[in-house]
Design a protein around this motif. Sequence first.
Motif, PDB file in Angstrom:
ATOM      1  N   ALA A 106       0.798  -1.223   0.000  1.00 13.58           N
ATOM      2  CA  ALA A 106       0.000   0.000   0.000  1.00 13.58           C
ATOM      3  C   ALA A 106       0.832   1.275   0.000  1.00 13.58           C
ATOM      4  CB  ALA A 106      -0.938  -0.007   1.210  1.00 13.58           C
ATOM      5  N   LYS A 107       1.906   1.317   0.766  1.00 13.21           N
ATOM      6  CA  LYS A 107       2.623   2.578   0.936  1.00 13.21           C
ATOM      7  C   LYS A 107       3.151   3.179  -0.365  1.00 13.21           C
ATOM      8  CE  LYS A 107       4.946   1.088   4.634  1.00 13.21           C
ATOM      9  NZ  LYS A 107       5.834   1.041   5.825  1.00 13.21           N
ATOM     10  N   PRO A 108       3.820   2.433  -1.237  1.00 18.66           N
ATOM     11  CA  PRO A 108       4.273   3.045  -2.501  1.00 18.66           C
ATOM     12  C   PRO A 108       3.120   3.565  -3.361  1.00 18.66           C
ATOM     13  CG  PRO A 108       5.390   0.957  -2.109  1.00 18.66           C
ATOM     14  CD  PRO A 108       4.287   1.034  -1.115  1.00 18.66           C
ATOM     15  N   VAL A 109       2.015   2.823  -3.374  1.00 22.49           N
ATOM     16  CA  VAL A 109       0.853   3.246  -4.163  1.00 22.49           C
ATOM     17  C   VAL A 109       0.281   4.549  -3.622  1.00 22.49           C
ATOM     18  CG1 VAL A 109      -1.490   2.625  -4.887  1.00 22.49           C
ATOM     19  CG2 VAL A 109       0.305   0.881  -4.829  1.00 22.49           C
ATOM     20  N   LEU A 110       0.123   4.627  -2.319  1.00 23.91           N
ATOM     21  CA  LEU A 110      -0.462   5.817  -1.709  1.00 23.91           C
ATOM     22  C   LEU A 110       0.474   7.021  -1.823  1.00 23.91           C
ATOM     23  CD1 LEU A 110      -2.117   4.315   1.493  1.00 23.91           C
ATOM     24  CD2 LEU A 110      -3.034   4.547  -0.820  1.00 23.91           C
ATOM     25  N   ILE A 111       1.770   6.778  -1.731  1.00 21.58           N
ATOM     26  CA  ILE A 111       2.741   7.868  -1.880  1.00 21.58           C
ATOM     27  C   ILE A 111       2.686   8.437  -3.290  1.00 21.58           C
ATOM     28  CG2 ILE A 111       5.209   8.397  -2.005  1.00 21.58           C
ATOM     29  CD1 ILE A 111       5.585   6.443   0.348  1.00 21.58           C
ATOM     30  N   ASN A 112       2.666   7.566  -4.293  1.00 21.96           N
ATOM     31  CA  ASN A 112       2.618   8.026  -5.687  1.00 21.96           C
ATOM     32  C   ASN A 112       1.356   8.837  -5.961  1.00 21.96           C
ATOM     33  OD1 ASN A 112       5.072   6.837  -6.347  1.00 21.96           O
ATOM     34  ND2 ASN A 112       4.127   4.925  -7.018  1.00 21.96           N
ATOM     35  N   HIS A 113       0.234   8.400  -5.395  1.00 20.84           N
ATOM     36  CA  HIS A 113      -1.010   9.143  -5.594  1.00 20.84           C
ATOM     37  C   HIS A 113      -0.954  10.494  -4.884  1.00 20.84           C
ATOM     38  CE1 HIS A 113      -5.215  10.351  -4.973  1.00 20.84           C
ATOM     39  NE2 HIS A 113      -5.470   9.689  -6.080  1.00 20.84           N
ATOM     40  N   ALA A 114      -0.495  10.496  -3.641  1.00 22.46           N
ATOM     41  CA  ALA A 114      -0.466  11.722  -2.852  1.00 22.46           C
ATOM     42  C   ALA A 114       0.497  12.753  -3.430  1.00 22.46           C
ATOM     43  CB  ALA A 114      -0.077  11.404  -1.403  1.00 22.46           C
ATOM     44  N   ALA A 115       1.510  12.287  -4.149  1.00 19.21           N
ATOM     45  CA  ALA A 115       2.493  13.211  -4.727  1.00 19.21           C
ATOM     46  C   ALA A 115       1.887  14.126  -5.781  1.00 19.21           C
ATOM     47  CB  ALA A 115       3.655  12.417  -5.336  1.00 19.21           C
ATOM     48  N   THR A 116       0.743  13.734  -6.343  1.00 21.10           N
ATOM     49  CA  THR A 116       0.121  14.521  -7.416  1.00 21.10           C
ATOM     50  C   THR A 116      -1.305  14.955  -7.091  1.00 21.10           C
ATOM     51  OG1 THR A 116      -0.538  12.460  -8.526  1.00 21.10           O
ATOM     52  CG2 THR A 116       1.550  13.463  -9.208  1.00 21.10           C
ATOM     53  N   HIS A 117      -1.747  14.744  -5.860  1.00 18.64           N
ATOM     54  CA  HIS A 117      -3.108  15.115  -5.479  1.00 18.64           C
ATOM     55  C   HIS A 117      -3.092  15.814  -4.123  1.00 18.64           C
ATOM     56  CE1 HIS A 117      -3.767  11.932  -8.460  1.00 18.64           C
ATOM     57  NE2 HIS A 117      -4.969  12.439  -8.648  1.00 18.64           N
ATOM     58  N   ASN A 118      -4.175  16.532  -3.825  1.00 20.77           N
ATOM     59  CA  ASN A 118      -4.242  17.220  -2.542  1.00 20.77           C
ATOM     60  C   ASN A 118      -4.560  16.245  -1.412  1.00 20.77           C
ATOM     61  OD1 ASN A 118      -7.086  16.831  -2.423  1.00 20.77           O
ATOM     62  ND2 ASN A 118      -7.452  18.726  -3.551  1.00 20.77           N
ATOM     63  N   TYR A 119      -4.584  16.776  -0.198  1.00 18.91           N
ATOM     64  CA  TYR A 119      -4.751  15.923   0.979  1.00 18.91           C
ATOM     65  C   TYR A 119      -6.074  15.179   0.964  1.00 18.91           C
ATOM     66  CZ  TYR A 119      -5.065  14.574   5.912  1.00 18.91           C
ATOM     67  OH  TYR A 119      -5.198  13.863   7.079  1.00 18.91           O
ATOM     68  N   THR A 120      -7.164  15.892   0.697  1.00 23.47           N
ATOM     69  CA  THR A 120      -8.489  15.274   0.754  1.00 23.47           C
ATOM     70  C   THR A 120      -8.633  14.158  -0.268  1.00 23.47           C
ATOM     71  OG1 THR A 120      -9.466  17.351   1.534  1.00 23.47           O
ATOM     72  CG2 THR A 120     -10.964  15.706   0.608  1.00 23.47           C
ATOM     73  N   ALA A 121      -8.205  14.431  -1.504  1.00 21.83           N
ATOM     74  CA  ALA A 121      -8.289  13.412  -2.550  1.00 21.83           C
ATOM     75  C   ALA A 121      -7.412  12.213  -2.207  1.00 21.83           C
ATOM     76  CB  ALA A 121      -7.879  13.999  -3.895  1.00 21.83           C
ATOM     77  N   SER A 122      -6.245  12.471  -1.635  1.00 20.21           N
ATOM     78  CA  SER A 122      -5.332  11.385  -1.271  1.00 20.21           C
ATOM     79  C   SER A 122      -5.897  10.536  -0.149  1.00 20.21           C
ATOM     80  CB  SER A 122      -3.970  11.965  -0.851  1.00 20.21           C
ATOM     81  OG  SER A 122      -3.397  12.715  -1.897  1.00 20.21           O
ATOM     82  N   GLN A 123      -6.551  11.181   0.802  1.00 21.56           N
ATOM     83  CA  GLN A 123      -7.140  10.443   1.918  1.00 21.56           C
ATOM     84  C   GLN A 123      -8.282   9.558   1.440  1.00 21.56           C
ATOM     85  OE1 GLN A 123      -9.439  12.629   4.949  1.00 21.56           O
ATOM     86  NE2 GLN A 123      -8.106  11.681   6.478  1.00 21.56           N
ATOM     87  N   ARG A 124      -9.126  10.076   0.571  1.00 22.65           N
ATOM     88  CA  ARG A 124     -10.232   9.273   0.049  1.00 22.65           C
ATOM     89  C   ARG A 124      -9.715   8.098  -0.768  1.00 22.65           C
ATOM     90  NH1 ARG A 124     -14.277  14.166  -1.966  1.00 22.65           N
ATOM     91  NH2 ARG A 124     -14.906  14.838   0.126  1.00 22.65           N
ATOM     92  N   TYR A 125      -8.682   8.349  -1.561  1.00 26.88           N
ATOM     93  CA  TYR A 125      -8.089   7.269  -2.346  1.00 26.88           C
ATOM     94  C   TYR A 125      -7.514   6.197  -1.423  1.00 26.88           C
ATOM     95  CZ  TYR A 125      -5.004   4.857  -5.618  1.00 26.88           C
ATOM     96  OH  TYR A 125      -4.365   3.894  -6.369  1.00 26.88           O
ATOM     97  N   ALA A 126      -6.840   6.627  -0.360  1.00 25.77           N
ATOM     98  CA  ALA A 126      -6.251   5.681   0.586  1.00 25.77           C
ATOM     99  C   ALA A 126      -7.319   4.809   1.235  1.00 25.77           C
ATOM    100  CB  ALA A 126      -5.456   6.436   1.653  1.00 25.77           C
ATOM    101  N   ARG A 127      -8.444   5.411   1.605  1.00 28.21           N
ATOM    102  CA  ARG A 127      -9.519   4.630   2.220  1.00 28.21           C
ATOM    103  C   ARG A 127     -10.042   3.574   1.252  1.00 28.21           C
ATOM    104  NH1 ARG A 127     -12.442  10.042   4.361  1.00 28.21           N
ATOM    105  NH2 ARG A 127     -11.375  10.295   6.355  1.00 28.21           N
ATOM    106  N   ARG A 128     -10.270   3.979   0.000  1.00 27.74           N
ATOM    107  CA  ARG A 128     -10.782   3.033  -0.992  1.00 27.74           C
ATOM    108  C   ARG A 128      -9.781   1.915  -1.244  1.00 27.74           C
ATOM    109  NH1 ARG A 128     -12.266   7.868  -3.703  1.00 27.74           N
ATOM    110  NH2 ARG A 128     -10.523   7.583  -5.142  1.00 27.74           N
TER     111      ARG A 128
END
Length: 275
Positions: A106-128
């Motif tokens: 999970a961590k590499p996937v979530l890091i890559n997503h968060a690097a290009t998105h804001n906090y709220t979008a990254s948090q929702r993506y992480a939950r899903r």
Amino acid sequence: MAPADIEDDVVAAYAAIGKAVAEFASTLMKLYDDLDPEVQQYAGDVLMPLLRVSQVKGNKLVDRAMSLVEHPVVLEALAEGRLDEGKALMIIDQVSVLDAANQAIAKPVLINHAATHNYTASQRYARRFILKLDAEAALRRHEEKRKQRLVEKFNLDDGMCSLRVVLPAGEVCVNLTMPITNILGLTKDPVMLAGYGPLPAPIVADVAANGIWKRILTDPVTGMAEHIASPPDEDPLQLVLREPPRRDARVDHTEWQGDRDRTRTHRRTCAVLAF
């Protein structure tokens, strides 16, 4: 519009904040490790005269630094400027319910997503993502967090105060979307809570079981409602069983709304069934 070089400087300066936070966390943990074991639990007190901070602030600094250092991949992304401190701590918190193997996924996937998105979008993506990766872990996380419900009062200036309430999201005004097969007990797919993200199906089972239902048939292409029916005092399951949707690629939505406890909290649950 600001000159491009100024914008680049702003981006670089913001990334430098993350690097400084990562360096501080690593340095603080070196200090922590040098303390005697019996003193380590008072590390926050040690920081009070050094940094001129309160005990509460000192303990928070130690806790955050410890969390970052325990997750080297996240700490590295923070030091590189790919994440800010808020995103880094959010990722650590989200993956905390996973075992070591799933955390490594999970961590590499979530890091890559968060690097290009804001906090709220990254948090929702992480939950899903985590809910799909390990639904049972997400449910355990909810049950643990549920024990931490609280009400806090903070005094403000000018005779004012602020009130903070922490409680399960399903106990406030919500819109829920779930597959109709969840209601029928055939599946336990994630349920989408509007403005929040996915929730494990068992959490909202009681919400779905006690509603006044509305059936909406929508066009699968345009999403426009074609037919709306509100059978009074009728079990939604009986409605589905008596009038099964035609297999014509349409979508059947069932809405719920009602009261909960003593407060008039209106909910609307949409059960989606696609063929």
